[in-house]
Scaffold this active site. Sequence first.
Site, short mmCIF file in Angstrom:
data_model
loop_
_atom_site.label_atom_id
_atom_site.label_comp_id
_atom_site.label_asym_id
_atom_site.label_seq_id
_atom_site.Cartn_x
_atom_site.Cartn_y
_atom_site.Cartn_z
N TYR A 56 0.82 -1.22 0.00
CA TYR A 56 0.00 0.00 0.00
C TYR A 56 0.85 1.26 0.00
O TYR A 56 2.06 1.20 0.21
CB TYR A 56 -0.93 0.01 1.21
CG TYR A 56 -0.25 0.39 2.52
CD1 TYR A 56 0.60 -0.49 3.17
CD2 TYR A 56 -0.44 1.66 3.07
CE1 TYR A 56 1.21 -0.13 4.36
CE2 TYR A 56 0.18 2.02 4.26
CZ TYR A 56 1.00 1.13 4.91
OH TYR A 56 1.63 1.48 6.07
N ARG B 154 7.69 3.49 -5.16
CA ARG B 154 7.83 2.65 -3.96
C ARG B 154 6.79 1.53 -3.96
O ARG B 154 7.08 0.40 -3.56
CB ARG B 154 7.71 3.50 -2.69
CG ARG B 154 8.01 2.70 -1.43
CD ARG B 154 8.09 3.55 -0.18
NE ARG B 154 6.83 4.20 0.14
CZ ARG B 154 6.66 5.08 1.12
NH1 ARG B 154 7.69 5.44 1.86
NH2 ARG B 154 5.49 5.62 1.34
N ARG C 299 -8.35 -20.30 -0.24
CA ARG C 299 -7.27 -20.07 0.70
C ARG C 299 -6.22 -21.17 0.66
O ARG C 299 -6.51 -22.34 0.96
CB ARG C 299 -7.81 -19.96 2.12
CG ARG C 299 -6.72 -19.56 3.12
CD ARG C 299 -7.23 -19.51 4.55
NE ARG C 299 -6.14 -19.13 5.45
CZ ARG C 299 -5.17 -19.96 5.85
NH1 ARG C 299 -5.16 -21.21 5.44
NH2 ARG C 299 -4.22 -19.52 6.66
N HIS D 257 -1.64 -21.21 1.07
CA HIS D 257 -0.44 -20.37 1.14
C HIS D 257 0.18 -20.21 -0.24
O HIS D 257 0.70 -19.16 -0.59
CB HIS D 257 0.59 -20.96 2.11
CG HIS D 257 0.17 -20.82 3.54
ND1 HIS D 257 -0.87 -21.54 4.07
CD2 HIS D 257 0.63 -20.03 4.54
CE1 HIS D 257 -1.03 -21.20 5.34
NE2 HIS D 257 -0.13 -20.29 5.65
N LEU E 5 11.51 1.66 6.85
CA LEU E 5 10.87 2.00 5.57
C LEU E 5 11.56 3.24 4.99
O LEU E 5 11.88 4.18 5.72
CB LEU E 5 9.38 2.32 5.79
CG LEU E 5 8.63 2.65 4.50
CD1 LEU E 5 8.36 1.39 3.68
CD2 LEU E 5 7.34 3.39 4.78
N LYS F 248 6.48 -1.88 1.98
CA LYS F 248 5.30 -1.25 2.58
C LYS F 248 4.13 -2.23 2.48
O LYS F 248 3.25 -2.10 1.64
CB LYS F 248 5.00 0.09 1.91
CG LYS F 248 4.22 1.03 2.82
CD LYS F 248 4.37 2.47 2.41
CE LYS F 248 3.42 3.40 3.14
NZ LYS F 248 3.51 3.42 4.59
N GLU G 22 12.72 3.35 13.78
CA GLU G 22 11.66 4.21 13.24
C GLU G 22 10.45 4.05 14.13
O GLU G 22 10.46 3.26 15.08
CB GLU G 22 11.33 3.85 11.78
CG GLU G 22 10.77 2.45 11.61
CD GLU G 22 10.34 2.14 10.17
OE1 GLU G 22 10.14 3.06 9.35
OE2 GLU G 22 10.20 0.93 9.87
N1 PDD Z 1 3.10 5.39 7.24
N2 PDD Z 1 7.84 4.21 8.59
C1 PDD Z 1 6.72 3.47 8.64
C2 PDD Z 1 6.76 2.15 9.33
C3 PDD Z 1 5.52 3.94 8.04
O1 PDD Z 1 4.40 3.20 8.09
C4 PDD Z 1 5.53 5.21 7.40
C5 PDD Z 1 4.32 5.74 6.70
C6 PDD Z 1 6.72 5.96 7.39
C7 PDD Z 1 6.82 7.29 6.71
O2 PDD Z 1 6.77 7.16 5.32
P1 PDD Z 1 6.28 8.35 4.38
O3 PDD Z 1 7.10 9.55 4.71
O4 PDD Z 1 6.53 7.85 3.02
O5 PDD Z 1 4.81 8.59 4.68
C8 PDD Z 1 7.86 5.41 7.98
C9 PDD Z 1 1.89 5.77 6.55
C10 PDD Z 1 1.66 7.24 6.48
C11 PDD Z 1 0.73 4.99 7.13
O6 PDD Z 1 0.90 3.79 7.28
O7 PDD Z 1 -0.33 5.55 7.40
#
Ligand code: PDD
Length: 277
Positions: free
Chosen positions: A27, A46, A94, A96, A198, A141, A174
């Site tokens: 996503y 990304r 379903r 895997h 990320l 992501k 993070e």
């Molecule tokens: N989250 N690290 C993680 C684990 C994240 O889920 C996000 C973003 C970021 C920041 O990434 P960016 O600057 O590209 O938004 C860092 C989004 C906003 C969310 O899951 O809602």
Amino acid sequence: MNDDFTPLSQACVNIEDRGFQFADGVYEVIACFGGTFIDLDEHLERLWRSGHAINLTPHLSMEELAELIHETYRRNPYRDAMLYVQFTRGVAPRSHLISKGMLPTLVITSRQLPSITDEKLHQGATAITLNDFRWQRCDIKSISLLASVMGKQEAARLHVDEAFWLDEDGHVLEGCSTNCFAVMDGELLTHPLGHRVLEGITRKMTIRLARKHGLSVCERPWKLDEQGLSEVFMTSTTNAAMPVCQIDGNMIGDGRPGNISLSVRQWLLNHFKELRS
Ligand code: PDD
């Protein structure tokens, strides 16, 4: 959903969608101010990288997806919007093992972009730290966000805004939904990219703008108890840069948003304004 525009209340996915069964999907969250998308190309790239990492190939081109994202924005009433884009592997009984020739499910939603009040900005955010118990591919992501949900839940239980993940040696990786920066002796520090962080679009923009304004930036592991640490801030699409003034009950610096964090925030907001004009 897929090629249809549907009212949110009527949009449904099949219970055998692999996103529902396995969190098998990727996503993006993208900000749009008054019709101008912030770094849409970077978000799409990304998304394709995340898809590639799990062997999920979107069934449309980046240009076609960009057009659907714009159209979703246009069909909704929000001037400043948060566009959520998700691909899952698609629908199959379903198992895997992934069936051959699957058609990915695409969902795009538009919502009001949350804004930070002046009061909150003056107070600064608060956070806790947790030992990282996520998987080893945080560079993807993925919609599989259970660890982040648990981290945020723990933060909410303790009445703070974010939980920062620590590696085995106590380095700050993070947040649950943010990247994290420190100011150390006037220099910006953030954890290097790799499988445990990320590659935030806002992180990248922050590094670029900070360097442009003459700040030194170093991507290296750092700890909260290092000498010279004066400020912490977090970055994300929905926060831009947000000062963090208290972590695990301890004040950062003098407990108020620091000048460098506030400058970084202003540089980002100015950059968004420039894009709009
Ligand atoms: N989250 N690290 C993680 C684990 C994240 O889920 C996000 C973003 C970021 C920041 O990434 P960016 O600057 O590209 O938004 C860092 C989004 C906003 C969310 O899951 O809602």
